[in-house]
Design a protein around this motif. Structure first.
Motif, PDB file in Angstrom:
ATOM      1  N   ALA A   1      -5.757  -0.319  10.157  1.00 60.72           N
ATOM      2  CA  ALA A   1      -5.715  -1.654  10.766  1.00 60.72           C
ATOM      3  C   ALA A   1      -5.716  -1.571  12.290  1.00 60.72           C
ATOM      4  CB  ALA A   1      -4.470  -2.399  10.285  1.00 60.72           C
TER       5      ALA A   1
ATOM      6  N   PHE B   1      -2.157   2.955   6.325  1.00 60.21           N
ATOM      7  CA  PHE B   1      -2.666   1.584   6.320  1.00 60.21           C
ATOM      8  C   PHE B   1      -2.713   1.036   7.757  1.00 60.21           C
ATOM      9  CE2 PHE B   1      -2.520  -2.961   5.941  1.00 60.21           C
ATOM     10  CZ  PHE B   1      -3.244  -3.255   4.797  1.00 60.21           C
TER      11      PHE B   1
ATOM     12  N   ILE C   1      -4.225  -9.840   8.996  1.00 61.50           N
ATOM     13  CA  ILE C   1      -5.040  -9.008   8.104  1.00 61.50           C
ATOM     14  C   ILE C   1      -5.521  -9.925   6.987  1.00 61.50           C
ATOM     15  CG2 ILE C   1      -5.014  -7.058   6.492  1.00 61.50           C
ATOM     16  CD1 ILE C   1      -2.911  -5.809   8.346  1.00 61.50           C
TER      17      ILE C   1
ATOM     18  N   VAL D   1      -6.672   2.863  -0.198  1.00 65.34           N
ATOM     19  CA  VAL D   1      -7.136   1.812   0.721  1.00 65.34           C
ATOM     20  C   VAL D   1      -8.036   2.483   1.751  1.00 65.34           C
ATOM     21  CG1 VAL D   1      -6.459   0.074   2.403  1.00 65.34           C
ATOM     22  CG2 VAL D   1      -5.032   0.490   0.411  1.00 65.34           C
TER      23      VAL D   1
ATOM     24  N   HIS E   1     -12.828  -5.489  -2.965  1.00 63.83           N
ATOM     25  CA  HIS E   1     -12.214  -6.183  -1.838  1.00 63.83           C
ATOM     26  C   HIS E   1     -11.045  -6.984  -2.374  1.00 63.83           C
ATOM     27  CE1 HIS E   1     -14.720  -5.358   1.622  1.00 63.83           C
ATOM     28  NE2 HIS E   1     -15.698  -5.187   0.742  1.00 63.83           N
TER      29      HIS E   1
ATOM     30  N   CYS F   1       0.853  -1.189   0.000  1.00 60.65           N
ATOM     31  CA  CYS F   1       0.000   0.000   0.000  1.00 60.65           C
ATOM     32  C   CYS F   1       0.885   1.233   0.000  1.00 60.65           C
ATOM     33  CB  CYS F   1      -0.911  -0.035   1.223  1.00 60.65           C
ATOM     34  SG  CYS F   1      -1.999   1.377   1.228  1.00 60.65           S
TER      35      CYS F   1
ATOM     36  N   ILE G   1      -8.594  -6.201   2.258  1.00 64.24           N
ATOM     37  CA  ILE G   1      -8.730  -4.746   2.330  1.00 64.24           C
ATOM     38  C   ILE G   1      -9.794  -4.300   1.325  1.00 64.24           C
ATOM     39  CG2 ILE G   1      -6.369  -4.280   3.086  1.00 64.24           C
ATOM     40  CD1 ILE G   1      -5.668  -3.667   0.168  1.00 64.24           C
TER      41      ILE G   1
ATOM     42  N   GLU H   1     -10.365   0.471   3.882  1.00 61.48           N
ATOM     43  CA  GLU H   1     -10.823  -0.416   4.949  1.00 61.48           C
ATOM     44  C   GLU H   1      -9.860  -1.591   5.062  1.00 61.48           C
ATOM     45  OE1 GLU H   1     -15.231  -0.988   4.729  1.00 61.48           O
ATOM     46  OE2 GLU H   1     -14.657  -3.069   5.157  1.00 61.48           O
ATOM     47  N   VAL H   2      -9.555  -2.001   6.271  1.00 64.55           N
ATOM     48  CA  VAL H   2      -8.679  -3.153   6.488  1.00 64.55           C
ATOM     49  C   VAL H   2      -9.429  -4.137   7.371  1.00 64.55           C
ATOM     50  CG1 VAL H   2      -6.469  -3.916   7.433  1.00 64.55           C
ATOM     51  CG2 VAL H   2      -6.613  -1.701   6.290  1.00 64.55           C
TER      52      VAL H   2
END
Ligand SMILES: Cc1cc2nc3c(=O)[nH]c(=O)nc-3n(C[C@H](O)[C@H](O)[C@H](O)COP(=O)(O)OP(=O)(O)OC[C@H]3O[C@@H](n4cnc5c(N)ncnc54)[C@H](O)[C@@H]3O)c2cc1C
Length: 420
Positions: free
Chosen positions: A153, A149, A121, A111, A134, A7, A124, A113-114
Motif C-alpha cells: 500500500a 500489506f 484503500i 495479497v 479482486h 491480511c 486488493i 496488489e493494493v
C-alpha cells in the motif's frame, strides 16, 4: 464487499478475525499458508508468554485456552502460565473458532496488489494457485508479521534498526524416555537453576536451557563444552538451547533453537538470506539432534518428528502509525485513555554476539494506545502483531503472543465501533 479484510491469519490475525466476526462484521482472513496461527503453528513457537488474564482485550486468549484445554492441547505449567499449547491441535481449534464465529477464511492465498484512492484503500488483488481475485472491503488489517500489506500500500515504513536479531528454526524431537531424561537432568541441575520438572495430568512436563551467555548457572554447560571439544557440536550451536515438553505429545520435546548464527548477520526480509538461514538452521538441527541422542540419557531412541516450516523471526518491518510507541513509554509505564493492552513483558533483544542479549525487566505494567495500530497514511488500514508502529526496543517487548492476541482483538473492536 467485506466489512473487514485481515491480511495474515497468524497470531494477531486469528484473534482479529475471530473477534470481528463475533461482533457481526463480514470478515475475511487471507492467509498464505494452509492453516491459521502463524508463528504458533508454522514456526512451532510456544508457550505464549504469561500475561494478565484479567487484563485488557484478553477474550480471544481466554476462549482459545478454554477450547485448547477441552481438546487436550493445553496445560497450565511453570509459574501458572496457561499458554503451553500443542501447535498441531491449535490448527484445528483455530479453524473451528473462526468458522464458528462466522469468519470467512482463504488459505494458500497471497495479497499481491493494493488499490488506493487518496487516504483510503479501496480493494486488493489476491492470488492463489489458480485464482486471481479482486476483493473490496471497508477496512483492512495488516497482520502479516512482516508488514507486507503496508509495503504494497506504500504506507510509510519505520527505519530499520542498526542490527538484526538472529532468526531461529524450531523443531520437535519425539520417542524420548522422559522419565529417564527427567531423572538425569534434575540430578545434573540439582540447584534447579534452570530446569523444571513435574507431573501435570499424569504426564511428565519439564523444561531446561543453556546458552553461551554466563548470566546463569547452566548445569548443561559442561555437556555442551564436551560436545564441542569432541567435534559433535560447533560453537554456534551453543548460543541458545532450550527445550520443553508439549501438551498432548507424550515423549516429545519442543526445541526453542537453533539460534541461527551464520558468518554474517542475516536480513529476515531478504530471500537470499532467509534461504541461507533455513539451510544453516537445518544443519544445526541435525547436529543438535545427534548431540542430544548421544549425550542425553532417555534420547537413545528419539527421532526428529517436525522441523518448522517457517523461520522464527523476531522483528523485520515495522510500519509507521498515527503514533510511534517507544521504549520510554514502556519504561515509564505510560497509561492511555482507551488502552489496547496491558503487559509487563521485558524488553527482550536477542543478539548474534556473546553477552550482548538484553532482557530488561520493567518496573510496572505498560499500556499501548490504538494510534500505534492505525497506519499513518490511510484512514481504513490498521496494524496488528509484531509489525506495529513501535521503535525497535518497544517492539522487543510487545511482540509476544499474548500482546499480539490483544492487538488483533483491539483492532477488531475498534473497527466494529466505527460502524456504530
Ligand atoms: C524464536 C522465537 C521465539 C519466540 N518465543 C516466544 C515465546 O516463547 N512466547 C511468546 O509469547 N512469543 C514468542 N515469540 C514471539 C511471537 O511468537 C511472535 O512475535 C508473534 O507470534 C508474531 O505474531 P504476528 O501475528 O505478528 O505474526 P505471525 O504469527 O507470524 O503471523 C503472520 C501471518 O501472516 C501471514 N502472511 C504473511 N504475508 C502474507 C501475505 N502477503 N498474504 C497472506 N498472508 C500473509 C503468514 O503466513 C503468517 O501466518 C518468539 C518469536 C521467535 C522468533
Amino acid at each position: 464487499m467485506f466489512d473487514l479484510v485481515v491480511c495474515g491469519g497468524g497470531t494477531a490475525g486469528a484473534a482479529c478475525g475471530y473477534t470481528a466476526a463475533k461482533l457481526g462484521l463480514k470478515t475475511l482472513v487471507i492467509e498464505k499458508n494452509i492453516h491459521l496461527g502463524g508463528a504458533i503453528t508454522s514456526a512451532l513457537i510456544i508457550p505464549a508468554m504469561k500475561s494478565d488474564k484479567k487484563g485488557i482485550n484478553c477474550d480471544f486468549y481466554n476462549d482459545f485456552v478454554q477450547k485448547m484445554s477441552a481438546y487436550g492441547g493445553q496445560i497450565t505449567y511453570c509459574d501458572g502460565n496457561d499458554g503451553w499449547f500443542n501447535p498441531e491441535i491449535a490448527k484445528i481449534v483455530l479453524d473451528e473458532m473462526l468458522t464458528d464465529a462466522g469468519c470467512h477464511i482463504m488459505f494458500g492465498t497471497d495479497v499481491t496488489e493494493v488499490n488506493c484512492e487518496e487516504k483510503l484503500i479501496k480493494s486488493i488483488k489476491v492470488n492463489s494457485k489458480i485464482l486471481s481475485l479482486h476483493i473490496e472491503s471497508k477496512y483492512f488489517v495488516d497482520s502479516t508479521g512482516d508488514g507486507n500489506f503496508s509495503l504494497l500500500a506504500k504506507n510509510k515504513i519505520l527505519e530499520n534498526y542498526k542490527n538484526f536479531q538472529p532468526m531461529t528454526l524450531r523443531f520437535h524431537v519425539s520417542g524420548i524416555d522422559l522419565e529417564k531424561f527427567s531423572n538425569w537432568i534434575t540430578e545434573l541441575d540439582k540447584n534447579r537453576d534452570v530446569t523444571t520438572s513435574c507431573v501435570v495430568n499424569g504426564e511428565i512436563h519439564l523444561s531446561t536451557a543453556c546458552t553461551w551467555d554466563k548470566s546463569r548457572n547452566w548445569a548443561l554447560w559442561p555437556v555442551f563444552g564436551e560436545a564441542v571439544n569432541n567435534g559433535d557440536l560447533e560453537e554456534a550451536d551453543t548460543a541458545y538451547f532450550q527445550l520443553f515438553t508439549v501438551p498432548g505429545m507424550q515423549g516429545t520435546v519442543s526445541l526453542n533453537c537453533p539460534r541461527i548464527i551464520a558468518d554474517r548477520e542475516l536480513d529476515p526480509l531478504d530471500p537470499v538470506d532467509t534461504s541461507k538461514a533455513l539451510i544453516t538452521g537445518r544443519k544445526q538441527v541435525w547436529r543438535l539432534y545427534n548431540f542430544m541422542k548421544k549425550y542425553f540419557p532417555g534420547f537413545e531412541k528419539s527421532y526428529i518428528s517436525n522441523i518448522a516450516d517457517m523461520l522464527g523471526i523476531r522483528e523485520s518491518r515495522r510500519i509507521q502509525g498515527k503514533t510511534v510507541y517507544t521504549k520510554e513509554d514502556i519504561i515509564s509505564g505510560r497509561t492511555f485513555e482507551n488502552p489496547v493492552l496491558s503487559a509487563d513483558y521485558p524488553i527482550d533483544i536477542h543478539s548474534y554476539k556473546k553477552e550482548d542479549s538484553v532482557l530488561d525487566k520493567v518496573k510496572q505494567p505498560y499500556q499501548l494506545p490504538i494510534e500505534a495500530l492505525c497506519a499513518s497514511d490511510y484512514e481504513n488500514l490498521f496494524l496488528a502483531g509484531r509489525n506495529l508502529s513501535a521503535d525497535f526496543e518497544a517492539q522487543a517487548a510487545l511482540r509476544i503472543q499474548t500482546s499480539c492476541f490483544s492487538m488483533g482483538e483491539a483492532v477488531a473492536k475498534h473497527v466494529a465501533s466505527l460502524f456504530l
